[in-house]
Structures are given as C-alpha cells and as structure tokens.
Design a protein around this motif. Structure first.
Motif, PDB file in Angstrom:
ATOM      1  N   GLU A  76      -3.549  -5.766  -3.255  1.00  0.00           N
ATOM      2  CA  GLU A  76      -2.971  -3.669  -3.397  1.00  0.00           C
ATOM      3  C   GLU A  76      -3.671  -3.176  -4.263  1.00  0.00           C
ATOM      4  O   GLU A  76      -3.981  -1.893  -3.939  1.00  0.00           O
ATOM      5  CB  GLU A  76      -1.380  -4.182  -3.633  1.00  0.00           C
ATOM      6  CG  GLU A  76      -0.835  -2.988  -3.372  1.00  0.00           C
ATOM      7  CD  GLU A  76       0.823  -2.622  -4.145  1.00  0.00           C
ATOM      8  OE1 GLU A  76       1.225  -1.648  -3.925  1.00  0.00           O
ATOM      9  OE2 GLU A  76       1.089  -3.434  -4.759  1.00  0.00           O
ATOM     10  N   ILE A  77      -4.524  -3.452  -5.346  1.00  0.00           N
ATOM     11  CA  ILE A  77      -4.911  -3.172  -5.829  1.00  0.00           C
ATOM     12  C   ILE A  77      -6.245  -2.031  -5.108  1.00  0.00           C
ATOM     13  O   ILE A  77      -6.909  -0.657  -5.222  1.00  0.00           O
ATOM     14  CB  ILE A  77      -5.329  -3.514  -7.480  1.00  0.00           C
ATOM     15  CG1 ILE A  77      -4.017  -3.465  -8.468  1.00  0.00           C
ATOM     16  CG2 ILE A  77      -6.846  -2.534  -8.471  1.00  0.00           C
ATOM     17  CD1 ILE A  77      -4.553  -4.410  -9.652  1.00  0.00           C
ATOM     18  N   ILE A  78      -7.218  -3.256  -4.544  1.00  0.00           N
ATOM     19  CA  ILE A  78      -8.471  -2.661  -3.943  1.00  0.00           C
ATOM     20  C   ILE A  78      -7.879  -2.252  -3.416  1.00  0.00           C
ATOM     21  O   ILE A  78      -9.193  -0.690  -2.618  1.00  0.00           O
ATOM     22  CB  ILE A  78      -8.822  -4.303  -3.390  1.00  0.00           C
ATOM     23  CG1 ILE A  78      -9.352  -5.330  -4.928  1.00  0.00           C
ATOM     24  CG2 ILE A  78     -10.399  -3.845  -2.339  1.00  0.00           C
ATOM     25  CD1 ILE A  78      -9.943  -6.697  -4.640  1.00  0.00           C
ATOM     26  N   GLY A  79      -7.111  -2.328  -2.062  1.00  0.00           N
ATOM     27  CA  GLY A  79      -7.143  -1.478  -0.872  1.00  0.00           C
ATOM     28  C   GLY A  79      -8.122  -1.687   0.253  1.00  0.00           C
ATOM     29  O   GLY A  79      -9.055  -2.653   0.183  1.00  0.00           O
ATOM     30  N   TYR A  80      -7.342  -2.390   1.709  1.00  0.00           N
ATOM     31  CA  TYR A  80      -8.333  -2.339   2.553  1.00  0.00           C
ATOM     32  C   TYR A  80      -8.226  -1.600   3.370  1.00  0.00           C
ATOM     33  O   TYR A  80      -7.130  -0.873   3.836  1.00  0.00           O
ATOM     34  CB  TYR A  80      -7.884  -3.957   2.707  1.00  0.00           C
ATOM     35  CG  TYR A  80      -8.263  -4.718   2.214  1.00  0.00           C
ATOM     36  CD1 TYR A  80      -9.160  -5.210   2.297  1.00  0.00           C
ATOM     37  CD2 TYR A  80      -6.928  -5.161   0.693  1.00  0.00           C
ATOM     38  CE1 TYR A  80      -9.806  -6.521   1.392  1.00  0.00           C
ATOM     39  CE2 TYR A  80      -7.293  -6.237  -0.026  1.00  0.00           C
ATOM     40  CZ  TYR A  80      -8.751  -6.942   0.319  1.00  0.00           C
ATOM     41  OH  TYR A  80      -9.270  -7.408  -0.930  1.00  0.00           O
ATOM     42  N   LEU A  85     -12.178  -4.094   5.087  1.00  0.00           N
ATOM     43  CA  LEU A  85     -13.160  -4.041   4.288  1.00  0.00           C
ATOM     44  C   LEU A  85     -12.131  -3.003   3.323  1.00  0.00           C
ATOM     45  O   LEU A  85     -11.234  -2.996   3.198  1.00  0.00           O
ATOM     46  CB  LEU A  85     -14.251  -3.334   4.501  1.00  0.00           C
ATOM     47  CG  LEU A  85     -15.259  -3.800   5.744  1.00  0.00           C
ATOM     48  CD1 LEU A  85     -15.780  -2.659   6.511  1.00  0.00           C
ATOM     49  CD2 LEU A  85     -15.500  -5.320   5.047  1.00  0.00           C
ATOM     50  N   PRO A  86     -12.935  -3.417   2.033  1.00  0.00           N
ATOM     51  CA  PRO A  86     -12.386  -3.519   0.525  1.00  0.00           C
ATOM     52  C   PRO A  86     -12.582  -1.249   0.678  1.00  0.00           C
ATOM     53  O   PRO A  86     -14.082  -0.683   1.414  1.00  0.00           O
ATOM     54  CB  PRO A  86     -12.784  -2.968  -0.592  1.00  0.00           C
ATOM     55  CG  PRO A  86     -13.419  -4.878   0.250  1.00  0.00           C
ATOM     56  CD  PRO A  86     -13.355  -4.681   1.768  1.00  0.00           C
TER      57      PRO A  86
END
Length: 87
Positions: A76-80, A85-86
């Motif tokens: 959730e922090i990185i997000g895709y 893909l990030p």
C-alpha cells in the motif's frame, strides 16, 4: 578561574601537569576538558562473534519495540499501477 593549555600523554589514566603548575596545592578544584586528535583516538578492540551477535540482538530488540508510525502495508505504501509496476 583561568585556563592553561598544554599537551600531554595519558599514562594509566593519569595526565601529569607540567612542572610549572605542580606547585598548586593538592585537592585544588579544577575543571578538566580533554581534546584528542581524531587520528590518535585508540581503536576499540574488535568484537568476537558472541559480542557481535549480542550487539545485533540489542539493536533488533530496540527496533522491535519502536512504535508503528504508519499502519499501511508495504504494498500500500509503494502503490502499484494497472500493470503491477510500482507507481
């Protein structure tokens, strides 16, 4: 109070005053500041395997005890994006 400056060497934890100041009476209150050149600072002896492990465990316990500042998961922090893909 006045200051004196001199260079000396530690010997068994003792710094001797220069001869010109040895007339001072015993038990005279003094304030001591010790400055050591960085390149002359003695190195700590290397840690053995048990000491290294103890140091690592101490740090890991401190990290584990730290409060959680962000409850989101890593994904959730990185997000895709739509392609996975990030973002």
């Amino acid at each position: 109070m006045h200051a004196i400056e001199f260079k000396g060497h530690l010997k068994e934890g003792v710094i001797r005053l220069p001869a010109s100041y040895r007339h001072w009476r015993e038990d005279r209150p003094v304030k001591v500041i010790v400055l050591v050149d960085d390149d002359e600072t003695p190195q700590s002896p290397p840690l053995d395997a048990n000491q290294r492990l103890a140091a690592i465990l101490k740090v890991s316990r401190r990290c584990a005890a730290a409060p959680e500042l962000d409850p989101r998961g890593a994904d959730e922090i990185i997000g895709y994006d739509a392609n996975g893909l990030p973002s």
